[in-house]
Every structure is written in C-alpha cells, then in structure tokens.
Design a protein around this motif. Structure first.
Motif, short mmCIF file in Angstrom:
data_model
loop_
_atom_site.label_atom_id
_atom_site.label_comp_id
_atom_site.label_asym_id
_atom_site.label_seq_id
_atom_site.Cartn_x
_atom_site.Cartn_y
_atom_site.Cartn_z
N THR A 85 36.33 22.04 36.98
CA THR A 85 35.16 21.25 36.59
C THR A 85 34.63 21.63 35.22
O THR A 85 33.89 20.87 34.63
CB THR A 85 34.02 21.48 37.59
OG1 THR A 85 33.70 22.88 37.58
CG2 THR A 85 34.42 21.08 38.99
N GLU A 93 33.04 3.62 47.57
CA GLU A 93 32.67 3.80 46.18
C GLU A 93 33.11 5.17 45.69
O GLU A 93 32.70 6.19 46.23
CB GLU A 93 31.15 3.66 46.05
CG GLU A 93 30.72 3.49 44.62
CD GLU A 93 29.20 3.55 44.50
OE1 GLU A 93 28.71 3.37 43.37
OE2 GLU A 93 28.52 3.78 45.51
N VAL A 94 33.97 5.19 44.69
CA VAL A 94 34.37 6.46 44.07
C VAL A 94 33.99 6.40 42.61
O VAL A 94 34.50 5.57 41.86
CB VAL A 94 35.89 6.69 44.21
CG1 VAL A 94 36.29 7.96 43.50
CG2 VAL A 94 36.29 6.75 45.67
N THR A 95 33.03 7.23 42.20
CA THR A 95 32.53 7.13 40.83
C THR A 95 32.89 8.37 40.02
O THR A 95 33.22 9.41 40.58
CB THR A 95 31.00 6.96 40.82
OG1 THR A 95 30.46 7.96 41.68
CG2 THR A 95 30.59 5.60 41.28
N THR A 96 32.82 8.21 38.74
CA THR A 96 33.10 9.34 37.85
C THR A 96 31.84 9.67 37.06
O THR A 96 31.19 8.77 36.52
CB THR A 96 34.23 8.95 36.88
OG1 THR A 96 35.29 8.42 37.65
CG2 THR A 96 34.73 10.17 36.15
N GLU A 97 31.51 10.91 37.02
CA GLU A 97 30.28 11.36 36.36
C GLU A 97 30.62 12.57 35.51
O GLU A 97 31.73 13.09 35.59
CB GLU A 97 29.25 11.76 37.42
CG GLU A 97 28.41 10.61 37.93
CD GLU A 97 27.53 10.02 36.85
OE1 GLU A 97 27.05 10.79 36.00
OE2 GLU A 97 27.35 8.78 36.83
N SER A 98 29.64 13.05 34.77
CA SER A 98 29.88 14.33 34.11
C SER A 98 29.64 15.44 35.14
O SER A 98 29.01 15.22 36.17
CB SER A 98 28.95 14.49 32.92
OG SER A 98 27.63 14.63 33.37
N THR A 99 30.19 16.62 34.83
CA THR A 99 30.07 17.74 35.76
C THR A 99 28.62 18.07 36.04
O THR A 99 27.78 18.03 35.13
CB THR A 99 30.76 18.96 35.15
OG1 THR A 99 32.13 18.65 35.01
CG2 THR A 99 30.61 20.19 36.03
N ASP A 158 30.68 20.70 43.02
CA ASP A 158 30.98 19.34 42.57
C ASP A 158 31.71 18.50 43.59
O ASP A 158 31.94 17.32 43.37
CB ASP A 158 31.79 19.41 41.26
CG ASP A 158 30.90 19.26 40.05
OD1 ASP A 158 30.68 18.11 39.63
OD2 ASP A 158 30.39 20.28 39.58
N SER A 200 32.46 23.77 34.72
CA SER A 200 31.04 24.07 34.85
C SER A 200 30.81 25.56 34.78
O SER A 200 31.59 26.34 35.34
CB SER A 200 30.53 23.53 36.17
OG SER A 200 29.44 24.28 36.64
N GLY A 249 31.57 7.89 50.26
CA GLY A 249 32.43 7.78 49.08
C GLY A 249 32.44 9.12 48.36
O GLY A 249 32.05 10.14 48.94
N ALA A 250 32.92 9.14 47.13
CA ALA A 250 32.99 10.42 46.43
C ALA A 250 32.62 10.26 44.98
O ALA A 250 32.76 9.17 44.40
CB ALA A 250 34.38 11.01 46.54
N VAL A 251 32.13 11.33 44.38
CA VAL A 251 31.82 11.36 42.95
C VAL A 251 32.67 12.46 42.32
O VAL A 251 32.72 13.57 42.84
CB VAL A 251 30.33 11.67 42.70
CG1 VAL A 251 30.03 11.60 41.21
CG2 VAL A 251 29.47 10.70 43.46
N TYR A 252 33.34 12.12 41.24
CA TYR A 252 34.16 13.13 40.57
C TYR A 252 33.69 13.34 39.15
O TYR A 252 33.18 12.42 38.50
CB TYR A 252 35.63 12.71 40.57
CG TYR A 252 36.23 12.72 41.94
CD1 TYR A 252 36.48 13.92 42.58
CD2 TYR A 252 36.50 11.54 42.60
CE1 TYR A 252 37.01 13.95 43.86
CE2 TYR A 252 37.03 11.55 43.88
CZ TYR A 252 37.27 12.76 44.50
OH TYR A 252 37.78 12.80 45.76
N SER A 253 33.88 14.58 38.69
CA SER A 253 33.53 14.86 37.30
C SER A 253 34.61 14.32 36.38
O SER A 253 35.78 14.31 36.73
CB SER A 253 33.36 16.37 37.12
OG SER A 253 33.56 16.70 35.78
N ARG A 254 34.18 13.91 35.20
CA ARG A 254 35.12 13.39 34.21
C ARG A 254 36.13 14.45 33.78
O ARG A 254 37.24 14.15 33.37
CB ARG A 254 34.34 12.93 32.98
CG ARG A 254 34.33 11.44 32.80
CD ARG A 254 33.39 11.08 31.67
NE ARG A 254 32.30 10.28 32.19
CZ ARG A 254 31.02 10.57 32.04
NH1 ARG A 254 30.66 11.64 31.37
NH2 ARG A 254 30.09 9.79 32.55
N THR A 255 35.70 15.70 33.84
CA THR A 255 36.54 16.79 33.35
C THR A 255 37.72 17.06 34.28
O THR A 255 38.74 17.57 33.85
CB THR A 255 35.68 18.07 33.25
OG1 THR A 255 34.49 17.73 32.58
CG2 THR A 255 36.39 19.17 32.51
#
Lengths: 492, 665
Positions: free
Chosen positions: A116, B549-555, A213, A118, A51-57
C-alpha cells in the motif's frame, strides 16, 4: 470418512466462535453485556457481501495476501490433529510443514501491507517482522519439546506419546512448554499484551495496522484466517494440557471444544487486565473493612483470624499490582507475596492462636475504650486518612487511588487498637496492623523502596512477637491473667 | 560414458573462450560466441550429470601429462555429478542472463574478456569437481580464483570494485596456501597426489586427520564464506556484474563445500567434534549472515550476506550428517547430508535468481540502493514476480524449494537430538534446530524488506519512477530459475532421487533414503492442496465481487489525502526494530536525530553496520601479522650483494638439509 468430515467441520466452522467468546469475556469483565457470541459469524457474512475499495498504489500482491494467508492457515489446520490424537492427513515431518505454513501466511500479509505504500502499514509490517523473527525459535523449541517423548516429528506420534504418564516423567519441561506456547499464542495472534486487536489506528498496533487498507471479502478472509490461527494454537495447547485420546469420541470432542472455549476465556481474562485495576481497589477496601472488624470484634480468635485474612489479602496485593503493570520486577513481587503470606497469614497467626490456647483467654473484656466507641473512632480515622491522603497529594503517583488512604487508615486503626486494648494479644495484633499499613504504603512506592527495608520491618515484627509471647507467658504465670495494665505493679 | 560428455563440455567452454578472445574488438560477435558456447556446454553438462546420477556408475579417466608432479586424472561419482549439475544449471541460466545484461555495456567496454573469463570460470569449476589428482585440483582451483577475479574487476574504473578485487584476490590466496599444505600432507602420507591413494590411506598417524581437517576447514572455508573468513564475499559479489555474482554466489562458493566433503571422504570415520564444529560454524555463519544482511541497503550486498547465511545452513546440514556418521545412525546422517546437498542446489537456484533480479533492478534504475527504489513492480512485473518467488524460496516457505532442504535438515537435527548420540552431539543438534528457526524468521524479515521496499509502494526517486523492464534474455533466465524453484518445491521426490547417489559417495547407507521418499510425496500433496485452496479462494473472491462496487482510492492515511512517497517506510526504518536489540552485539552505529517541538522541521535516522568479523577478527589478525612481519625488516637492506648472500646461504642450507639432515638419503 467420519474422521475427515469431523476434522474439516471443526476446522471450518468453529474458529470464529472463539473471537466471540473473547469479546464476551472482556465485556463481562468490564461490566458490559457485550456483543452476542455469534457476532463474528455475522461480521464475516456482512463483509463477504460487501464490495471492496483498493488503493491506487497496490498491485495483485495486495489482493493475493489475504487469500494466500487464509489458504496457508487452512492447510496448516488440515495437518494438525484436532479432536483426536491424529489428523487424517498427517505424515512424518508434518510439524515443520505446519510451522512453515504459518510463516508463509505471515510473509504474504507483510508483503501485502507494504504494497500500500502507507507509513502505518509499513510500521505494522516492520514490527510484525521483528516479533515473528523472535517468536520463530520459541515456537520451534516448543514443537521440539512436544515431539521429544515420541522421538518423531509428526503430530500423530507426538500426541499419542504424550498421555498423562509423560506428565509424570517430563512434567516441568512440558509445563514450561505450555507456558511458552501460551505466550507464543498471544504474540502470533496479536493479542494483548503484545498487540491490541481492538484498535486499528493507534501507533502501538501491529497486526491490525497491517490490514488497514483491506475491505470487503478480503477483510473477511483476514478475519476468518486470524480466527483459524487462534484455533490452531489453541489446539496445540489443548493437546499439551488435556488428555485427548485416539479416535473420534464424545469425550474427546467435549474435551477439545471445552479446551478451546477455556483458552478463549483465558485470553479474554488476560486482555481484561486493565479492568483488573478494580481488583486492587477491592482488595484495599477489604483490608480497610478488616480493620474495622478487628476494632469491633470481641473474641480474640476472631481478631487473629481477621488479621490472618488481612495478611493473605496483602500478599495478593503486589501480584495484582504487578499484573496491572507496576514496574516492580517479578522476582521481587513473588518474594514479597510469598514472604507476606508465610509470616502474616500463617506463622504469626499460628503463634498467636497458640498463645491464646495456652493462656486460655477468650475475650477482650473491659477495654479502655468501649467496642462501639472504638468502631466509631475507627470510622473517623478512615475519614481522616482519606483527607490526609488528599492533602498530602501522595496518591498522585500511586498505581491506585485507594492505596495511600488504605495504608493510613490501617496504620491509624492499628494505633487505636494499641492504645485502647488491654490484652497483650490484641496489642500484638495492633502492631501487626501498623506493619500492614506500612506494607500497603510501600506498595505505592514499591519500585523505589528496596525490598530489604520491607524485610527488615517484617523481621523486627517477628522478634517483637517472640518477645510478646514470652512476656505474655510471664504475665500469665505471675498474675494469672494477661492484662498489660497490671504491668505497672512491677515498678518499684 | 557421461564423463566424456562432461569433458566435451569443458573443451567447448575453453574453445569458445579462446574464440571470443580472438574476436577481440567485435564485441557483439564475442558476446554471442561465448554465450552460445556456455549455454550449449551447460546443457550438455547438466544432462550428462543427471544421467550419471540416475545410472550411479563411477567413471574415471587417467592419462599422463608432461608437467612434473601429478597426472591428468579425472573421475565422476555421485558427489561430483551432483555438484556438476549445480554448476551447469546455474551457469547456463547466468549465461543466458549475461547475454542480455552485458548488452548494456556494448560500445562502452570491451566485452571479450568478460565473456571469455566467464566460460573459463565455468570450465575451471567443472574441472575442480572432476579432478582426482591433487595438482590438477589445485590448478583448476587457481584458474577458478583468477578467472573470477577478472570478472569481479570487470568495471575496474570504479574505485570500490578495484578494492573489492584485491580483497578477493588476497583472501583466495590465503585460502589456497592452506590447500597447498593440505595436499602436501596427503601426498607425503600416501606417496602421490592421486585422490585414490588419499582415500586408501589405511591408517593415519596421530593428529594427521585433525591437521587435515583444520587446514581444509580454513582453506575451503574461505572460499565457501564461513564466518569469520567470509569478509571478501560481501565486497566481491556486489562488485561483479550481476550474472557473475549469480554464478559466484550460486555455485562457486559451494565448491568450498565440495572440497570439504571430498576431503572428509579421505579422512575416515569422523570424530564427534568435527560434526559439532560444523554445527557451530553453521549456526554462527547463519545468524551473523542474516543479521548483517538486515542492515544492508545495497541490494547486492544484502544478497551477498545471505550467501553467508545459506552457507551456514548447508554447514548445519553437513554437521548433522557428520554426527550421524560418527554415531552410526544412517538416518540422521542421510537427512543431514541430503538436506545440506539439496540446499547447495536450491541456494544456487534461488540465489542465482535473486542476483539476476537485483541485476535487472540495477539495469532498470541504475541504482543498487534499496532506499531509492519503490513501486518497481508495476514497471517491471516479470522481475518482480520472479524476485518474489526467489525471496519466498530463500526464506524456506512452502511450496518452494528452500522448504524441502530446510525440512530435511530440521528432520535430521531433530532425529539427532532424540537418538542416543552423546550429550554434546544431542545438544548441538538442538542448537542446529533452533538456529535454523531463528535464521528462518530473520530471513523472512529481511526479504519482506528487500522485496517490499524495492518493488512495492510508490517510487522513492525519479530513477525508480522511470524504471524499465529487463530485455528478454534476462527475463527468460529469471522465469526459468523461478520455475525450477517451484518445481523442486512441489515435486521434491524427484530431486531427492538425484541427491541419493551423492550421499552414497559420502559413505551413507542408502537404506535411509527410501523412508524419506514417502514424506516427500506428502509434501507434494500438501503443496497441491495449498495451491488448490488458493485457486478456490481466488474464484470465490471473484464470484463475491462480481457485480459489486469495486472502487479505487488513494491509500488510507488517517484522512490525510495527499500522501507522498517520502512518507513510506524505508529499508532503514523497517529494519530498525530488529537491529536495535542487536545493536551492541553487532557494532551498528545508529544516528538518531528525532523531531522535536510542536512543529518539527527535520528528523533523521541513519544506521551503519561494520562487518563484525572484519572489525573484530580479521583486521586485528592482519595488524598482528604486519607487526610481526615488520621485525623481518632488518633483512631488507637494499644492497644487491647482501640479497645474493641470502640466496647462497639458503641454497647451501637446503643442500645440507637434503643430504645430511633428518630426511637425508
């Protein structure tokens, strides 16, 4: 059709293997077994399944970055000829399209990094921008040189006009272009010494910190795109260096794949330069061993050969020290290496060999100290020099811990040879060893010691050998042997 | 026939300008009148220009007029039609944009002058291109300078705007002095101010062509913004309202290029050093422009310096074209001219688009400072996407329009360096080739910075966090501009067809044109391939992530979970690695006050860039001039009788000179 299928198969399937080869090469140099060659393929497969994780920004630009970057290197790969002089899709002016497609990939990667917010990725993007702005003209000059013989800005014509006869005509130019292209390859693919693809977080990093990221399939795209980019630059280099002919043939395929593998191994070797420290130590040990050999050798020619070998080893030393990152300027290093090689490994040994031939002396007979005892003494002196180096704390700033002990032991054993032998030739070899010791010591302070001093010592030595040569002749004529202990007969 | 349509557009523009002025205090009505007039005239004009380019017929119209010297003589050939197309397309888009942009000033400021002068500016630009008579040309040129001066000083309550306006006015008039001299030279040689007469000059006296070339280079170069006479440009463009900046930077400065090209057609076969001069000017303007742009933190000033850079690229193309002409190589010549001309259109489009984007940023946040922006993409997506497209186009990235024109210039420069031209010409072609690459790399760095810092990341100020999207007329203008950039990029064959007649007017054999068309369609195929691959990969990614699962996090901040916007890289820090190596050459003042100790409290990094040309060339030149002129101070005695004596002496001297001197009748 076969052509198209081969081209696409090579482009799509082969590149990740290059990363595997580099990692393997580095592992072997570090004395490890290393990951399997096909590891990058399983890495990619695993990432694609995640899966993937993305930054809120981030926005869609962050997600589009890897995709557009991969699409642009793939398109660039379609233009570029691989295992043949022409690509099935080439056209007039494709060279510039190739370069600009790579620029497109870079642009979107940098934009995605800035998305990002960052500080790390901003830093990476900023550095990447600086490097690529400076690499761009170099790349275009190289491409221009490649295109010159054909007078055409298309890869097909350029490669077709570049078989070996042009290496005869425009040789230095193409050689320089190849060297420049290799540097561009290392820079563009973020390899050592410009960047380090292994660490992701250190502040020295450029490309890897930009993709910090990204995760899952996005990161797989980035890895895959990076391997294709390396593959493309490798292809450019191969066409410049290897005689790949037109059309599809086994010979071409073998040359091309072999070239790619060779390029990957070369990159691996360049990246192993830290482990190359070992080589300077090996070299120094070799020098010390040669000392012991000279002390214990009976035949004069063997002594001369050993001292020539020592000279050659010493010539390599500054080069390896430079490779390991000593601050000495390259010109200085080359002068030093060439001078040492010329005098210590060639000129002086030849003069000594001629002297031996002239006076027909073969062996060191009846030395003051027996050979076995002098070997024992020499071993003792090696021990003393290690203790001395430790006590003097001279090794602290030296690039290698062995430098100072090796220099002391060479120096001391040189003295031992001087005092314990009778033959004038062995005496000269003793002086030579002392000079070698000074040379090794100078390497530990190479940056501070002016080259002139080194040259002066070498010159003194040369004059000394001339004098010795004359003296040897004189003694030989007068007394019919060359033992120096008979010189006291000359006193009044 | 098409000439009449253009003249109709001219009349329409002037009429709506007058009407808007008459409407006076009815700001809204004046705005709409002017805008509709400008849009209609632009549509008619652009259409007529395209038709004229496709039919490739020469038209002209002469009629006498009541003013001494010259006559009303207008005409249209390929070169004029091409520049008219650029003028009308960019002006039309800017007019639409202006309708939205100026609404913010409703009730604060009188809009009628802004609207009227805008239309007069368009009309005078078109007249400069149409004019076939020296006096008419200069009149139109002056009208263009004056109307743009009033537009630059629209917000004249601000001090820096007034200063920029004065700089601009002075620079324009220094330039026009050389143009007066140029046309006087021509007229003396040919006996009239008629362009046809200029072109028919069979033989020039020794040094005539050189003198004309130098005068036109300074006169037109000042308008075009060649280094080092560009110094008015980075002041004037940011001072003007954004839609005016777009027109000034997008097309008005290109009229300097038009003037140069037109003059070159009068001067016969060019010697090699002209081409070499153009290549050198191009390389220097390009590199200096982009390096100065890197250090700018004012978004519009940054874009203004990029105009200097792009004028440099155009000059490179023209230089290559001239070299090809000198040595009779029509392919090199065509590629150079076509690349340069196409870049005129392309730069008009993407620079217009970028200035519009910058205007939207100012409209949305009230600030032009790049370092206070950030995260605007989420708040103004249309501006963001179009600005991104403009940024990529100006960097020459495929599949957008900037790539096509740079590709042509690269090809021309390369052909120039391999063809058996002279050594100097070959070397300058190589210089062009490499300079273009360096410019490309630096431009990419600069626009990653401009776009990334302004639109991406987190907002760096309250204003940026509360930014709002532009109103619809502004959005329409930006979307159309971005779409045009894209269309030219994926279908270059179409637009190159339009450039053909313009290069023909410059005396290039059109045969070379057909050979390029094949490669142009290849660019289309590869653009299609690139887009296709992107679509496939997007679908692939979608399929892969489906159900996962695709989640959103802070950088990711190395485990630090409370990142703030202040931790982000700023424009200054982004540009630092590139500016430091050039610091000594560029007069960059860098103030570094790095953090010290284990618990640093403060750290500071600032850089200021003075314009190198301004500091090292223009200011010393002006100072020298002032010192020299001060010696004439003895003439100024403050007594009216003495001044009358001067008048009398001058009059008598002139009469004597006229009737008894070397030119006596």
């Amino acid at each position: 059709m076969v052509e198209i299928v081969t081209h696409l198969a090579l482009l799509l399937l082969f590149p990740p293997l290059l990363l595997g080869i580099i990692v393997k090469t580095k592992a072997l140099f570090a004395g490890r077994v290393g990951a399997p060659l096909l590891q990058p393929y399983s890495d990619l497969w695993k990432l694609l399944k995640k899966g993937a994780v993305y930054s809120r920004t981030t926005t869609w630009i962050f997600r589009a970055g890897p995709i557009i970057a991969l699409a642009s290197v793939l398109t660039a790969g379609v233009v570029l000829p691989l295992a043949s002089t022409s690509s099935p899709f080439g056209f007039a002016g494709d060279v510039i399209l190739f370069a600009y497609l790579l620029a497109l990939g870079r642009f979107v990667t940098m934009a995605a990094a800035l998305d990002t917010g960052s500080p790390f990725e901003g830093m990476g993007a900023s550095r990447e921008a600086a490097f690529s702005a400076l690499v761009e003209p170099a790349l275009f000059l190289v491409l221009g040189i490649i295109c010159l013989p054909a007078a055409s800005v298309s890869f097909s014509n350029a490669w077709a006009a570049l078989p070996w006869q042009h290496w005869g005509v425009a040789h230095p130019c193409l050689l320089a272009a190849s060297a420049a292209l290799f540097i561009v390859l290392l820079t563009e693919n973020s390899r050592i010494p410009v960047d380090d693809p292994n660490t992701h977080l250190e502040l020295t990093m450029i490309h890897e910190v930009m993709v910090l990221d990204h995760s899952g399939p996005d990161f797989a795209f980035i890895l895959y795109g990076a391997s294709i980019k390396l593959f493309l630059f490798g292809s450019l280099l191969i066409h410049l260096l290897l005689p790949i002919s037109a059309g599809i043939s086994w010979q071409n395929a073998a040359l091309f794949l072999g070239g790619q593998v060779g390029m990957a191994i070369l990159v691996g070797i360049v990246e192993s330069r830290r482990t190359m420290n070992l080589y300077s130590d090996f070299l120094l040990l070799f020098v010390v061993m040669l000392n012991l050999y000279i002390v214990s050798a009976n035949r004069l020619t063997a002594c001369v050969k050993a001292s020539a070998l020592q000279g050659a080893a010493l010539a390599l030393l500054p080069i390896i020290m430079w490779w390991n990152g000593s601050p000495t300027p390259l010109v200085h290093v080359i002068l030093m290496a060439v001078g040492t090689l010329a005098f210590k490994a060639i000129v002086i040994p030849i003069m000594l060999a001629r002297a031996i031939r002239n006076v027909d002396a073969r062996r060191e007979v009846e030395p003051f100290v027996s050979l076995h005892l002098s070997l024992l003494l020499a071993a003792l002196l090696v021990g003393v020099s290690f203790w001395l180096a430790g006590a003097l704390e001279l090794s602290a700033g030296a690039p290698s811990r062995l430098l100072v002990p090796a220099s002391f032991s060479t120096l001391l054993i040189g003295f031992l040879v001087l005092v314990s032998r009778k033959k004038a030739i062995t005496q000269v070899i003793g002086y030579l060893m002392i000079e070698n010791g000074v040379f090794v010591f100078s390497q530990s302070v190479a940056a501070k010691l002016p080259f002139v001093v080194e040259l002066g010592v070498l010159l003194d030595l040369l004059v000394a050998i001339f004098v010795m040569n004359i003296v040897i002749h004189q003694i030989n004529r007068e007394f019919d042997h060359i033992n120096v202990d008979k010189l006291d007969l000359l006193k009044g | 026939m098409m000439l009449y349509f253009i003249l109709f557009a001219e009349v329409l523009l002037v009429a709506t300008a007058l009407l808007a002025t008459l409407l006076g205090r009815l700001d809204r009505a004046a705005l709409w009148t002017g805008t509709i007039g400008a849009i209609a005239a632009s549509a008619v004009g652009a259409g007529a220009a395209v038709c004229s380019l496709l039919s490739t017929e020469h038209e002209s119209l002469r009629s006498s007029w009541p003013i001494a010297l010259g006559e009303f003589h207008v005409g249209m050939d390929g070169l004029s039609a091409f520049f008219l197309l650029c003028v009308f397309v960019v002006s039309g888009l800017s007019a639409i944009y202006g309708a939205g942009y100026l609404r913010a000033y409703l009730g604060k400021q009188r809009l009628a002058p802004a609207v009227a002068f805008f239309n007069i500016l368009i009309a005078s630009m078109a007249m400069v291109i149409l004019a076939r008579d020296g006096v008419l040309f200069l009149l139109a040129w002056e009208a263009m300078s004056i109307s743009s001066f009033f537009l630059v000083t629209f917000e004249n309550e601000r001090d820096e705007v007034r200063r920029a306006g004065i700089t601009y006015l002075v620079a324009s008039h220094v330039g026009i002095v050389f143009l007066f001299a140029l046309f006087a030279l021509f007229a003396r040689q040919s006996g009239s101010f008629n362009f046809d007469g200029f072109a028919d000059l069979a033989s020039h006296p020794e040094g005539f062509a050189t003198m004309c070339f130098v005068f036109s280079l300074i006169g037109f170069g000042t308008k075009a913004g060649f280094w080092p006479v560009h110094i008015w440009l980075p002041d004037a463009h940011p001072a003007a309202p954004s839609h005016v900046s777009a027109v000034m930077s997008g097309v008005m400065i290109k009229l300097g290029i038009y003037g140069l090209l037109r003059t070159l057609t009068f001067l016969g076969p060019p010697p090699a050093w002209w081409g070499i001069t153009f290549v050198i000017i191009g390389a220097v303007s390009g590199i200096a422009g982009v390096l100065h742009a890197l250090a700018q933190h004012d978004l519009k000033r940054l874009l203004a310096y990029h105009s200097v850079e792009n004028i440099g690229i155009i000059a490179l193309g023209i230089g290559v074209g001239l070299l090809g002409q000198t040595y009779g190589n029509s392919v090199v010549s065509f590629l150079g001219y076509a690349g340069g001309l196409l870049h005129v259109l392309n730069h008009g489009l993407f620079k217009g688009l970028l200035f519009h984007g910058a205007g939207s940023v100012i409209h949305g946040t009230g600030s032009r400072n790049v370092n206070t922006q950030g995260g605007l993409y989420k708040r103004m997506p249309v501006t963001g996407v179009t600005f991104l497209i403009g940024s990529m186009a100006i960097c020459g990235l495929p599949p957008l329009n900037g790539f096509v024109s740079e590709w042509l210039i690269y090809l021309g420069a390369f052909r120039g360096s391999t063809s058996p031209l002279s050594t100097a010409a070959g070397i300058s072609a190589v210089v062009g080739f490499v300079a273009l690459a360096l410019i490309g790399g630096l431009a990419a760095a600069c626009f990653v910075k401009a776009f990334g810092i302004v639109f991406l990341g987190e907002p760096r100020s309250e204003a940026a966090a509360k930014a709002h999207e532009a109103p619809w007329p502004m959005k329409v203008a930006m979307i159309v501009g971005a779409a045009l950039c894209f269309v030219i990029g994926v279908w270059p064959a179409g637009v190159v067809t339009l450039v053909g007649p313009a290069t023909k007017a410059l005396g290039v054999d059109i045969q070379a044109f057909n050979s390029t068309l094949g490669a142009m369609s290849a660019i289309s195929y590869f653009a299609a391939l690139l887009i296709g691959l992107i679509v496939v990969l997007v679908l692939l990614r979608k399929a892969l992530l489906h159900g996962r699962e695709v989640t959103t996090e802070s950088t990711w901040g190395c485990g630090y979970s409370l990142p703030t916007a202040r931790m982000q890289y700023t424009a200054s820090s982004f540009a630092e690695p590139l500016l430091t190596p050039f610091a000594s050459a560029l007069h960059v003042e860098i103030h570094r006050d790095g953090p010290t100790g284990c618990f640093p409290r403060t750290g500071k990094y600032e850089e200021h860039l003075q314009d190198l040309a301004g500091e090292c060339v223009i200011v010393p030149a002006i100072q020298w001039f002032l010192r020299t002129v001060a010696r004439l101070g003895v003439l100024q005695q403050g007594r009216i009788q003495l001044y009358l004596v001067y008048v009398l002496v001058t009059l008598v001297a002139l009469l004597v000179w006229e009737f008894a001197g070397p030119f006596g009748s």
